[in-house]
Design a protein around this motif. Structure first.
Motif, short mmCIF file in Angstrom:
data_model
loop_
_atom_site.label_atom_id
_atom_site.label_comp_id
_atom_site.label_asym_id
_atom_site.label_seq_id
_atom_site.Cartn_x
_atom_site.Cartn_y
_atom_site.Cartn_z
N LEU A 114 -37.15 5.07 27.95
CA LEU A 114 -37.20 3.63 28.18
C LEU A 114 -38.48 3.19 28.89
N PRO A 115 -39.07 2.09 28.41
CA PRO A 115 -40.17 1.46 29.14
C PRO A 115 -39.60 0.49 30.17
N ALA A 116 -40.47 -0.24 30.85
CA ALA A 116 -39.99 -1.30 31.75
C ALA A 116 -39.22 -2.32 30.94
N PRO A 117 -38.10 -2.87 31.46
CA PRO A 117 -37.30 -3.82 30.67
C PRO A 117 -38.08 -5.09 30.36
N ARG A 118 -38.13 -5.44 29.07
CA ARG A 118 -38.87 -6.63 28.65
C ARG A 118 -38.05 -7.55 27.75
N ASN A 119 -36.98 -7.03 27.13
CA ASN A 119 -36.19 -7.87 26.23
C ASN A 119 -34.72 -7.46 26.31
N SER A 120 -33.87 -8.18 25.57
CA SER A 120 -32.42 -7.95 25.67
C SER A 120 -32.04 -6.56 25.20
N ARG A 121 -32.77 -6.02 24.20
CA ARG A 121 -32.45 -4.67 23.72
C ARG A 121 -32.74 -3.65 24.82
N HIS A 122 -33.88 -3.81 25.50
CA HIS A 122 -34.20 -2.92 26.61
C HIS A 122 -33.14 -3.01 27.70
N LEU A 123 -32.74 -4.27 28.04
CA LEU A 123 -31.78 -4.47 29.12
C LEU A 123 -30.47 -3.77 28.85
N GLU A 124 -30.00 -3.83 27.61
CA GLU A 124 -28.74 -3.18 27.26
C GLU A 124 -28.83 -1.67 27.48
N GLU A 125 -29.93 -1.08 27.06
CA GLU A 125 -30.11 0.37 27.24
C GLU A 125 -30.27 0.71 28.73
N HIS A 126 -31.00 -0.14 29.48
CA HIS A 126 -31.17 0.08 30.91
C HIS A 126 -29.83 0.05 31.64
N GLN A 127 -29.00 -0.91 31.27
CA GLN A 127 -27.70 -1.03 31.94
C GLN A 127 -26.83 0.18 31.66
N ARG A 128 -26.91 0.70 30.44
CA ARG A 128 -26.13 1.90 30.10
C ARG A 128 -26.55 3.07 31.01
N VAL A 129 -27.85 3.28 31.14
CA VAL A 129 -28.33 4.38 31.99
C VAL A 129 -28.02 4.09 33.46
N GLY A 130 -28.17 2.82 33.88
CA GLY A 130 -27.90 2.46 35.26
C GLY A 130 -26.47 2.77 35.67
N LYS A 131 -25.51 2.44 34.82
CA LYS A 131 -24.11 2.73 35.13
C LYS A 131 -23.88 4.23 35.24
N ALA A 132 -24.49 4.98 34.32
CA ALA A 132 -24.33 6.44 34.36
C ALA A 132 -24.96 7.04 35.61
N LEU A 133 -26.11 6.50 36.02
CA LEU A 133 -26.77 6.99 37.24
C LEU A 133 -25.91 6.74 38.48
N VAL A 134 -25.37 5.52 38.59
CA VAL A 134 -24.55 5.19 39.75
C VAL A 134 -23.31 6.07 39.80
N HIS A 135 -22.67 6.27 38.65
CA HIS A 135 -21.48 7.13 38.60
C HIS A 135 -21.84 8.56 39.03
N ALA A 136 -22.96 9.07 38.51
CA ALA A 136 -23.37 10.43 38.87
C ALA A 136 -23.76 10.52 40.34
N PHE A 137 -24.38 9.46 40.87
CA PHE A 137 -24.78 9.45 42.27
C PHE A 137 -23.57 9.60 43.19
N PHE A 138 -22.52 8.83 42.94
CA PHE A 138 -21.33 8.92 43.79
C PHE A 138 -20.60 10.25 43.61
N GLU A 139 -20.73 10.84 42.45
CA GLU A 139 -20.15 12.18 42.23
C GLU A 139 -20.86 13.23 43.08
N SER A 140 -22.16 13.05 43.30
CA SER A 140 -22.98 14.08 43.96
C SER A 140 -23.13 13.87 45.46
N LEU A 141 -22.48 12.85 46.04
CA LEU A 141 -22.70 12.52 47.45
C LEU A 141 -22.39 13.69 48.38
N GLY A 142 -21.33 14.42 48.10
CA GLY A 142 -20.90 15.47 49.02
C GLY A 142 -21.78 16.70 49.04
#
Length: 520
Positions: A114-142
């Motif tokens: 992914l490049p820097a978000p510039r359009n709606s298609r980018h934003l959709e892909e960014h949000q998908r990765v963002g949700k996965a990152l947050v989920h993985a982050f809370f899994e790895s806290l301990g």
């Protein structure tokens, strides 16, 4: 998916890529990343400058899905489109084969594509990765160590903030680089707030201790620290004055704003992770990578921030001073700015207390202003310092501060005591070396600061807009990035070189926007 997709011959180039990735993964010494969810592991590898990150991912995909055409396409041409096609194929196979590993591999492909978000298609892909990152982050806290946890948190929430920070992003670098930059800015503010709180607690405790010792002294008791001061680790006692001196009427006006820096140990700012500093500076100054590496090399192996005297030489308007300021800011130290053209030794080196204009040396003022012992003194246009010797040349006064031996015991004429300013860093700029005397040249490390070119325009514009927004008293998010027509207009007239010219052009465009908005 046809059977041909599964059995087609693997291109020789892809075989080499798979072998390279497998070898890099097998020889990886990053043991601390082994237990992380796959998405976080690739995020950390990509931000820490690991070798062959994409090749490692391709090798993992090939192990589960050999002979995949989309994998070959992305391996040979890593673009956003080939990455999205591969990710979509992996998602489809994850559902058909009930294989969660394929879904995590798809998210990793998006992360690296992914490049820097510039359009709606980018934003959709960014949000998908963002949700996965947050989920993985809370899994790895301990299970992860604290420093790694901080790095993961910084990247995760930097990525999550990308859609809201489009005006601060650089279109010329990847989304991962932008996430590191945004995350580091967020972390800097949180760190500054925490540091201020700790410093306030330290001052309160020190005042309580001093008050107690004063009461003991008044009662005829010997204070516990009378024999020897206990200075905390990574702190420096910069200046000492007796109780009688502190009450002197001659020093009253001088000491009023400086009491916190006298008879009080001041902290040394610890050196931050250099790869983070390098990433932040590379985002803003991509044309000056040699200068960035030259400056940061001085901090390798150091626990606290200290740069040997460094002189940046280059033509006017190429952002030498801005780079020096941002270097200090990313290192977390306070900055004292000195205009060499207006300075002389009587000003910079301090003036005697018998004069009405008495003030301590500027190195000590820099320390007092920042409340740290390792402040940074930025000297602009060093070559323009006056050459008259009526009050002493600025260059001559500066020499004493550039030598560790003399700066550790500098006799301040206003305080009339020696001060330890040996931890202060000196960073100077100059348009030319010609006027500088040889003793000054010998004591500075000299590096040429290059001029940006037309290819750096996309990297420069976000920072220019942020600066212009700050000048207008606005948050950068309220200044949208330039559209295609506006960028083309600048590209037509700015051919590289002076950033002042680029700022004027961008400012003219923003003013034109304001006029159009007023008319409408």
């Amino acid at each position: 998916m046809s059977s041909d997709d599964e059995t087609g011959d693997l291109p020789a180039a892809l075989e080499d890529i798979v072998s390279t990735g497998a070898a890099a993964d097998a020889g990886d010494g990053e043991d601390r990343l082994k237990g992380l969810p796959r998405l976080l592991r690739y995020a950390m590898l990509s931000t820490n400058g690991a070798q062959h990150v994409a090749e490692r991912l391709i090798a993992e995909i090939h192990e589960l899905c050999p002979h995949l055409p989309q994998s070959a396409a992305w391996a040979l041409e890593r673009t956003f489109d080939t990455g999205v096609e591969l990710a979509a194929e992996l998602d489809q196979r994850a559902v058909m084969q009930d294989e969660p590993n394929l879904r995590s591999l798809a998210d990793c492909v998006r992360l690296l594509s992914l490049p820097a978000p510039r359009n709606s298609r980018h934003l959709e892909e960014h949000q998908r990765v963002g949700k996965a990152l947050v989920h993985a982050f809370f899994e790895s806290l301990g299970p992860v160590e604290k420093e790694l946890g901080c790095d993961i948190e910084q990247f995760t929430f930097g990525w999550a903030a990308l859609p809201a920070c489009t005006g601060m992003l650089s279109a010329s670098v990847s989304a991962t680089a932008n996430a590191v930059y945004i995350g580091s800015r967020m972390a800097e503010r949180r760190f500054a707030a925490a540091k201020a709180k700790i410093w306030q607690q330290f001052q309160d405790e020190y005042r309580q201790k001093a008050k107690k010792e004063e009461e003991q002294s008044a009662a005829g008791q010997v204070p516990a620290s009378a024999e020897a001061d206990v200075i905390p680790a990574r702190h420096v006692m910069v200046a000492r004055l007796s109780e009688l001196e502190m009450k002197s009427s001659k020093l009253k006006d001088i000491l009023a704003p400086l009491k916190h820096a006298i008879n009080t140990p001041l902290p040394l700012v610890e050196a931050p992770p250099l790869h983070k500093v390098r990433s932040a500076l590379a985002f803003e100054f991509p044309w000056a990578m040699n200068v960035i590496d030259f400056a940061l090399a001085d901090l390798v192996g150091r626990t606290t921030v200290y740069l040997r005297p460094l002189l940046l030489v280059g033509p006017p308007g190429v952002a030498k001073s801005r780079f020096a300021r941002r270097l200090g800011e990313t290192l977390g130290v306070s900055i004292w700015r000195e205009d060499a053209a207006r300075a002389d030794s009587a000003v910079f080196g301090g003036t005697d207390r018998r004069w009405n204009s008495a003030e301590p040396c500027h190195a000590f003022l820099a320390i007092a202003q920042g409340r740290i012992a390792n402040a940074l003194v930025l000297i602009d246009e060093l070559e323009k310092a006056g050459t008259r010797s009526d009050y002493g040349r600025f260059w001559d006064a500066l020499l004493g501060f550039l030598e560790p031996e003399t700066s550790a015991r500098y006799p301040d004429p206003a305080l009339q005591t020696t001060v330890d300013v040996s931890h202060v860093s000196y960073l100077a700029t100059a348009n030319s070396l010609d006027p500088l005397p040889s003793p000054i040249r010998d004591r500075f490390r000299v590096v040429t600061f290059p001029s940006p070119g037309p290819d750096d325009l996309d990297a420069l514009l976000p920072a220019v807009l942020v600066d212009l927004a700050r000048e207008r008293g606005l948050d950068a998010v309220w200044v949208p990035p330039l559209d295609g027509t506006e960028r083309a207009a600048i590209a037509q007239h700015w051919k590289g070189g002076s950033l002042r010219q680029l700022r004027r052009m961008a400012d003219a465009i923003l003013r034109e926007r304001d006029l159009r908005a007023a008319r409408n």
